[in-house]
Write a protein that holds these residues in place. Structure first.
Motif, PDB file in Angstrom:
ATOM      1  N   HIS A  63     -25.858 -11.285  15.104  1.00  0.00           N
ATOM      2  CA  HIS A  63     -25.389 -10.141  15.891  1.00  0.00           C
ATOM      3  C   HIS A  63     -25.431 -10.406  17.397  1.00  0.00           C
ATOM      4  CE1 HIS A  63     -29.739  -9.843  15.716  1.00  0.00           C
ATOM      5  NE2 HIS A  63     -29.683  -9.133  16.829  1.00  0.00           N
ATOM      6  N   TRP A 149     -19.958 -16.120  14.422  1.00  0.00           N
ATOM      7  CA  TRP A 149     -20.763 -15.387  13.457  1.00  0.00           C
ATOM      8  C   TRP A 149     -20.131 -14.073  12.990  1.00  0.00           C
ATOM      9  CZ3 TRP A 149     -22.664 -18.024  17.653  1.00  0.00           C
ATOM     10  CH2 TRP A 149     -23.391 -19.167  17.329  1.00  0.00           C
ATOM     11  N   PRO A 151     -18.035 -11.453  10.807  1.00  0.00           N
ATOM     12  CA  PRO A 151     -17.673 -11.417   9.388  1.00  0.00           C
ATOM     13  C   PRO A 151     -16.225 -11.897   9.214  1.00  0.00           C
ATOM     14  CG  PRO A 151     -18.616  -9.325  10.109  1.00  0.00           C
ATOM     15  CD  PRO A 151     -18.421 -10.173  11.336  1.00  0.00           C
ATOM     16  N   GLU A 152     -15.953 -12.534   8.077  1.00  0.00           N
ATOM     17  CA  GLU A 152     -14.611 -13.066   7.843  1.00  0.00           C
ATOM     18  C   GLU A 152     -13.528 -12.024   8.021  1.00  0.00           C
ATOM     19  OE1 GLU A 152     -13.413 -15.709   4.679  1.00  0.00           O
ATOM     20  OE2 GLU A 152     -15.475 -16.419   4.572  1.00  0.00           O
ATOM     21  N   SER A 153     -13.811 -10.794   7.677  1.00  0.00           N
ATOM     22  CA  SER A 153     -12.799  -9.738   7.810  1.00  0.00           C
ATOM     23  C   SER A 153     -12.399  -9.515   9.262  1.00  0.00           C
ATOM     24  CB  SER A 153     -13.318  -8.440   7.201  1.00  0.00           C
ATOM     25  OG  SER A 153     -14.480  -8.009   7.902  1.00  0.00           O
ATOM     26  N   ASP A 154     -13.265  -9.920  10.202  1.00  0.00           N
ATOM     27  CA  ASP A 154     -12.962  -9.744  11.619  1.00  0.00           C
ATOM     28  C   ASP A 154     -12.390 -11.000  12.265  1.00  0.00           C
ATOM     29  OD1 ASP A 154     -13.912  -7.186  11.548  1.00  0.00           O
ATOM     30  OD2 ASP A 154     -15.878  -7.681  12.375  1.00  0.00           O
TER      31      ASP A 154
END
Length: 160
Positions: A63, A149, A151-154
């Motif tokens: 994060h 880092w 998430p893959e969706s982003d």
């Protein structure tokens, strides 16, 4: 002057910083002696490698994006011990909280050549010359377009 030791200690410090920024926690731990101590300012100190690594893992995880640069080393070697002063410049981004931090400090380190012949950090710490926090919402043009880092969706859409 033991230039070979100075070069090895410089590489050790650079590995410490890279491992911190890439969140390579085993490699980060490997730069420190088991009983290494650390102090970052007057309110944050650690009395072992395990305590320091656990804090970094918990507080500088995926994060948090960090960028640490050290330079201008002043390293003094005395046999199997050494001391070092380094100039630090760092940036910390916490996208979910909309916060950016920029700062500078001077590191003061102690090093020991371990039984395996490798230099390791016995103590590390710094005193800030300044630290500034900014709200990312105050920078309307700020957009994080890449984040290792995220998430893959982003990933790929620039939104983090």
């Amino acid at each position: 002057m033991d230039l070979e030791a100075v070069a090895a200690i410089s590489r050790l410090k650079y590995t410490y910083l890279r491992a911190l920024d890439t969140k390579s926690w085993d490699e980060f731990a490997g730069t420190l002696l088991p009983d290494a101590t650390a102090s970052y300012g007057e309110h944050l100190s650690f009395d072992s490698r395990d305590a320091l690594v656990e804090f970094m893992k918990s507080n500088l995880g995926p994060h948090t994006i960090t960028e640490h640069h050290c330079g201008h080393p002043e390293i003094d070697v005395d046999g199997d011990t050494a001391t070092g002063q380094w100039y630090l410049s760092d940036v910390v981004l916490i996208p979910a909280q909309g916060v950016a931090l920029r700062g500078a400090a001077f590191y003061s380190d102690r090093y020991l050549r371990d039984e395996d012949g490798q230099w390791r950090i016995a103590h590390t710490g710094y005193e800030r010359t300044y630290e500034a926090m900014m709200s990312l919402s105050d920078m309307p043009s700020f957009r994080l377009t890449s984040n290792r880092w995220a998430p893959e969706s982003d990933s790929g859409n620039g939104a983090v």
